[in-house]
Design an enzyme around this catalytic site. Structure first.
Site, PDB file in Angstrom:
ATOM      1  NE  ARG A  36     -30.145  -8.100  13.356  1.00 64.97           N
ATOM      2  CZ  ARG A  36     -28.985  -7.911  13.996  1.00 64.97           C
ATOM      3  NH1 ARG A  36     -28.582  -6.705  14.305  1.00 64.97           N
ATOM      4  NH2 ARG A  36     -28.219  -8.923  14.318  1.00 64.97           N
ATOM      5  NE  ARG A  40     -29.766  -6.973   6.553  1.00 59.15           N
ATOM      6  CZ  ARG A  40     -28.431  -7.035   6.625  1.00 59.15           C
ATOM      7  NH1 ARG A  40     -27.706  -6.917   5.519  1.00 59.15           N
ATOM      8  NH2 ARG A  40     -27.829  -7.214   7.789  1.00 59.15           N
ATOM      9  NE  ARG A  49     -33.600  -0.797   4.529  1.00 60.98           N
ATOM     10  CZ  ARG A  49     -32.886  -0.009   3.748  1.00 60.98           C
ATOM     11  NH1 ARG A  49     -33.466   0.899   3.003  1.00 60.98           N
ATOM     12  NH2 ARG A  49     -31.575  -0.117   3.701  1.00 60.98           N
ATOM     13  CG  ASP A  85     -29.021   2.015  13.126  1.00 64.37           C
ATOM     14  OD1 ASP A  85     -28.018   2.575  13.612  1.00 64.37           O
ATOM     15  OD2 ASP A  85     -28.992   0.856  12.677  1.00 64.37           O
ATOM     16  CE1 TYR A 163     -21.178   0.032  15.085  1.00 59.98           C
ATOM     17  CE2 TYR A 163     -22.495   0.168  17.088  1.00 59.98           C
ATOM     18  CZ  TYR A 163     -22.116  -0.511  15.946  1.00 59.98           C
ATOM     19  OH  TYR A 163     -22.668  -1.738  15.657  1.00 59.98           O
TER      20      TYR A 163
END
Length: 367
Positions: A36, A40, A49, A85, A163
């Site tokens: 990552r 963010r 973004r 992703d 998921y």
């Protein structure tokens, strides 16, 4: 750059330290990157973004390329990982996934019972469904200008299955585990379907220009050793073997593959014999014991606790030094034991990278 430039005539690689460490070869410094690292915690990432749908961003090669390159402008990382992703695979199989702000990924219609498997596409045309990822990789390989290698990745079958059944993240994964105990045949059917798509997907990434591949088995921690050996490990092995065979058949050069089974410390010996060059570790494993248990068969990657980045820069430097001494300098790639968190200070990420480079040069000079 002409958008039509294909996956050839890439700029020459200037820093191959990461690739050499993955293969257990000699290096001048220990390579480092962060899971990552395009995330963010970077203000420029948040700015790029802002106001855009997450999966729309994933589908834009231009946007993915920019996000992949951002951390490299700030830090001397030794590798880049394509911005994407793991849930693009269930999407390619026909499932709807949304990214809800503050909630994370959600599947409006998760799989509930085995008959729901009929909703999945039986034949997935990976080259058209996931073409946007391949385009992003090719574009980034040109724009990265040979600075560092580019890593492609995928989620592993069990992680994706969980998921698809949970409908999002879950602390217990009990809905997905219910399938393993109650519907083992349907579980294997789904895991096999996912494996087929993943193999094609990884091969496509290599053809597009990926120079290494990482397989994320993020949900190993909720399985016990018996379930791991039945529902996770065989598929991880299968992926490594089939991808390597297909790369060979296509006349391409072998690329190092990394398996990261988070919280899978009980399966470390098995993972070191599963066909991957590198085993990624989370922070719950002691570096020295990992070396002993993997018996020098693989390179290791990891494993600083990401929360150590909340410490002072001096403390980060001490933690890094101890970690490097534990792993040793051969066959080792420094990383965190998990991805960077959004509230982390970029300055401390820089301190982590610098500490790896500084301490590793000292360790290598002492030899």
């Amino acid at each position: 750059l002409n958008q039509r430039e294909g996956p050839k005539d890439f700029p020459e690689l200037k820093n191959d330290t990461f690739l050499r460490a993955a293969q257990g070869e000699e290096i001048e410094h220990i390579p480092v990157w962060c899971m990552r690292q395009a995330g963010r915690y970077l203000p420029e990432f948040r700015e790029s973004r802002a106001g855009k749908d997450f999966f729309e961003t994933c589908r834009s090669p231009e946007a993915c390329c920019e996000l992949t390159l951002q951390p490299l402008r700030r830090f001397p990382f030794d590798a880049a990982i394509i911005f994407s992703d793991i849930l693009v695979v269930p999407q390619a199989m026909g499932m709807e996934v949304q990214m809800s702000p503050g909630k994370g990924p959600t599947f409006p219609e998760p799989l509930k019972e085995p008959e729901d498997l009929q909703r999945l596409k039986t034949k997935v045309d990976v080259s058209s469904e996931l073409d946007y990822v391949f385009k992003a990789i090719t574009l980034t390989r040109h724009r990265i200008e040979g600075k560092v290698p580019l890593i492609g990745f995928t989620g592993a079958p069990w992680t994706l299955m969980s998921y698809m059944i949970e409908g999002g993240g879950s602390p217990t994964h009990s809905k997905a585990k219910r399938w393993l105990y109650r519907y083992p045949e349907a579980s294997h059917k789904l895991l096999s379907q996912l494996t087929d798509v993943i193999v094609e997907y990884l091969l496509g990434q290599v053809k597009a220009g990926a120079q290494a591949l990482q397989v994320f088995e993020s949900h190993t921690g909720c399985l016990g050793p018996v379930e791991f050996k039945e529902f996770s490990l065989p598929y991880l092995r299968d992926i490594a073997r089939r991808v390597k065979d297909k790369i060979k058949e296509s006349g391409l050069d072998n690329v190092p593959m990394i398996v990261f089974a988070k919280d899978g410390h009980y399966g470390l010996e098995d993972l070191s014999e599963s066909g991957y060059e590198v085993v990624g570790l989370d922070w719950t494993i002691d570096p020295r014991s990992a070396r002993v248990r993997t018996g020098g068969k693989v390179s290791l990657q990891g494993n600083m606790d990401p929360c150590a980045l909340y410490a002072t820069k001096e403390r980060i430097s001490e933690i890094v030094k101890r970690m490097l001494e534990g792993f040793g300098t051969k066959g080792y790639i420094a990383n965190l034991g998990h991805g960077l968190y959004p509230d982390m200070d970029p300055e401390n990420v820089g301190a982590f990278v610098d500490a790896v480079h500084t301490h590793s040069r000292q360790l290598l000079n002492c030899k």
